[in-house]
Design a protein around this motif. Sequence first.
Motif, PDB file in Angstrom:
ATOM      1  N   MET A   1       3.346   7.812  -4.745  1.00 42.43           N
ATOM      2  CA  MET A   1       2.668   7.647  -3.580  1.00 42.43           C
ATOM      3  C   MET A   1       2.107   6.194  -3.466  1.00 42.43           C
ATOM      4  N   ALA A   2       2.983   5.535  -2.180  1.00 43.39           N
ATOM      5  CA  ALA A   2       2.633   3.838  -2.451  1.00 43.39           C
ATOM      6  C   ALA A   2       1.992   3.166  -0.805  1.00 43.39           C
ATOM      7  N   THR A   3       1.035   2.235  -1.753  1.00 43.14           N
ATOM      8  CA  THR A   3       0.117   2.263  -0.569  1.00 43.14           C
ATOM      9  C   THR A   3       1.139   0.670  -0.580  1.00 43.14           C
ATOM     10  N   THR A   4       1.293   0.052   1.121  1.00 46.07           N
ATOM     11  CA  THR A   4       1.750  -1.590   1.438  1.00 46.07           C
ATOM     12  C   THR A   4       1.132  -2.651   2.634  1.00 46.07           C
ATOM     13  N   TYR A   5       0.672  -3.409   2.134  1.00 49.21           N
ATOM     14  CA  TYR A   5       0.280  -4.597   2.800  1.00 49.21           C
ATOM     15  C   TYR A   5       1.063  -5.430   3.434  1.00 49.21           C
ATOM     16  N   PRO A   6       1.502  -5.455   4.161  1.00 47.79           N
ATOM     17  CA  PRO A   6       2.974  -6.490   4.229  1.00 47.79           C
ATOM     18  C   PRO A   6       2.029  -7.520   4.796  1.00 47.79           C
ATOM     19  N   GLU A   7       1.271  -7.502   5.460  1.00 48.38           N
ATOM     20  CA  GLU A   7       0.560  -8.586   6.452  1.00 48.38           C
ATOM     21  C   GLU A   7      -0.396  -9.405   5.420  1.00 48.38           C
ATOM     22  N   SER A   8      -0.423  -9.146   4.375  1.00 50.07           N
ATOM     23  CA  SER A   8      -1.350  -9.844   3.159  1.00 50.07           C
ATOM     24  C   SER A   8      -0.766 -10.033   2.054  1.00 50.07           C
ATOM     25  N   ALA A   9      -1.838 -10.754   1.198  1.00 51.19           N
ATOM     26  CA  ALA A   9      -1.340 -11.484  -0.217  1.00 51.19           C
ATOM     27  C   ALA A   9      -2.222  -9.607  -1.405  1.00 51.19           C
ATOM     28  N   ASP A  10      -2.137  -9.040  -0.890  1.00 46.65           N
ATOM     29  CA  ASP A  10      -2.407  -7.940  -1.747  1.00 46.65           C
ATOM     30  C   ASP A  10      -0.936  -7.143  -2.257  1.00 46.65           C
ATOM     31  N   PRO A  11      -1.112  -7.444  -3.728  1.00 49.08           N
ATOM     32  CA  PRO A  11      -0.146  -6.100  -4.036  1.00 49.08           C
ATOM     33  C   PRO A  11      -0.368  -4.387  -3.660  1.00 49.08           C
ATOM     34  N   ASP A  12       0.595  -3.973  -3.489  1.00 47.61           N
ATOM     35  CA  ASP A  12       1.182  -2.514  -3.003  1.00 47.61           C
ATOM     36  C   ASP A  12       0.240  -1.529  -4.578  1.00 47.61           C
ATOM     37  N   VAL A  13      -0.179  -0.771  -3.873  1.00 44.35           N
ATOM     38  CA  VAL A  13      -0.789   0.139  -4.965  1.00 44.35           C
ATOM     39  C   VAL A  13       0.813   1.442  -4.864  1.00 44.35           C
ATOM     40  N   ASN A  14       0.360   2.068  -6.281  1.00 41.61           N
ATOM     41  CA  ASN A  14       1.375   2.761  -6.205  1.00 41.61           C
ATOM     42  C   ASN A  14       0.577   4.008  -7.268  1.00 41.61           C
ATOM     43  N   SER A  15       1.232   5.146  -6.897  1.00 46.27           N
ATOM     44  CA  SER A  15       0.586   6.167  -7.718  1.00 46.27           C
ATOM     45  C   SER A  15       1.146   7.235  -7.650  1.00 46.27           C
ATOM     46  N   THR A  16       1.156   7.953  -8.806  1.00 46.59           N
ATOM     47  CA  THR A  16       1.692   9.400  -9.118  1.00 46.59           C
ATOM     48  C   THR A  16       1.214  10.822  -9.185  1.00 46.59           C
ATOM     49  N   ASP A  17       1.079  11.657  -8.815  1.00 47.40           N
ATOM     50  CA  ASP A  17       0.606  13.410  -8.685  1.00 47.40           C
ATOM     51  C   ASP A  17       1.090  14.164  -9.698  1.00 47.40           C
ATOM     52  N   LYS A  18       1.223  15.167 -10.010  1.00 45.12           N
ATOM     53  CA  LYS A  18       2.355  16.310 -10.766  1.00 45.12           C
ATOM     54  C   LYS A  18       0.963  17.204 -10.313  1.00 45.12           C
ATOM     55  N   ARG A  19       1.367  18.735 -10.138  1.00 47.25           N
ATOM     56  CA  ARG A  19       0.788  19.654  -9.935  1.00 47.25           C
ATOM     57  C   ARG A  19       1.705  20.622 -10.158  1.00 47.25           C
ATOM     58  N   LYS A  20       0.906  21.609 -11.096  1.00 44.66           N
ATOM     59  CA  LYS A  20       2.100  22.857 -11.328  1.00 44.66           C
ATOM     60  C   LYS A  20       0.675  24.041 -11.742  1.00 44.66           C
TER      61      LYS A  20
END
Length: 385
Positions: free
Chosen positions: A1-20
């Motif tokens: 999952m990636a959360t991006t902020y194109p209109e600001s200088a905030d860095p992207d927030v990336n995460s992964t999850d795996k469920r079994k």
Amino acid sequence: MATTYPESADPDVNSTDKRKSSLWAAKLYLDYPIWNGNFTIGTQDSYTHTRLDYHMLNNLIGEYIPSSLTDTKQTSAALFASWSRMFGKFSLSAGARYEYVDYDFKTDGKRDKDVSRRDHMLTPDISLGYTFNNDAQISLSYKMSTVKPPYSRLTGSLNYVGQHEIEGGNPSLRDERMHDIRLFGMWKDFILQGDLTRSLDTYAYIKELYPANSLQLLMHPVNIDVTALSLYLVWSKPVGCWTPNVTAGLYRQWLTLDNTSHNKPIFSYYFDNTFSLPHGWSITANMNGQTEGDMHTNRFGATWMSIDASVVKTFLNRSLTVRLSATDIFNTANNDWTMNTCGVFVDKKQSYDRRGIALSLIYRFQPRKSAYKGVPASEAELKRL
């Protein structure tokens, strides 16, 4: 999952999850006549293992939303028995269920003693009915049951939603104990059903402040006690080629959380219409709506009228069915809600354009019925997963 902020200088927030997840379940029961009635006795057992590996890939966000590995195992063994019999116009049914549950919860390989537990649960049920004639009957029943929360609500990991929003589960959620008194009555073309429930340790979502260097709001489930009353009156009667079905309903709860009452009732209606026409034609026009009201900690907005319709035609001696349907024709459905918990007030306005047209064709090749007459051994566990 990636959360991006194109209109600001905030860095992207990336995460992964795996469920079994895995589930083993078995059910064995025996029916036989006793005392002029029918007696059922059996056992239902399951073993569930679910594992969630969550990685936060942003170091700054990882200071308050850390990566985590949660591992949950549950062993359940239950014995149940019931007996039912007719006494003239009276019908009686009584039963009980005993269940032993061993719940083991680990975070990052370490067992959490405060969350892991062993429970013993006994839940009875009884029902008494009376049949006046073919057009009138009444029944009153009481049932106590245990409702376990979905495993997705029991996770200890947190999820990044936005700059000031976090969502997560609650591994400390307890199983709900629900007491339900139900009244059912039928008279000619009318059906009345009323339920009075007392739910102990059911769960509801709250939003509260979360400790971090910046303002963060956490939405997660907590255990609550709530009493609720639901009443539904149904009327249906064929009038020529037209079969109307009208349902009027009421849901009213009694819930106070942090000195805030969530007791506003919800009134709802359903008006379904079916027109059976010659030469295999039929038309349906269904509408429904509800008023603004509370359900647990959410106050849902009103939807005054939502309409769906369809036209159906059969061919080839009903082997071929063609259906043209339209949903939410006037685009009136919404998902508006507010939440007022722990000093945090949220007002959400959300509309979906659910309008759509679907064309379906079904052809039946004289299908052979399945010889399997059983039911899933642990359908409730499957739903939790």
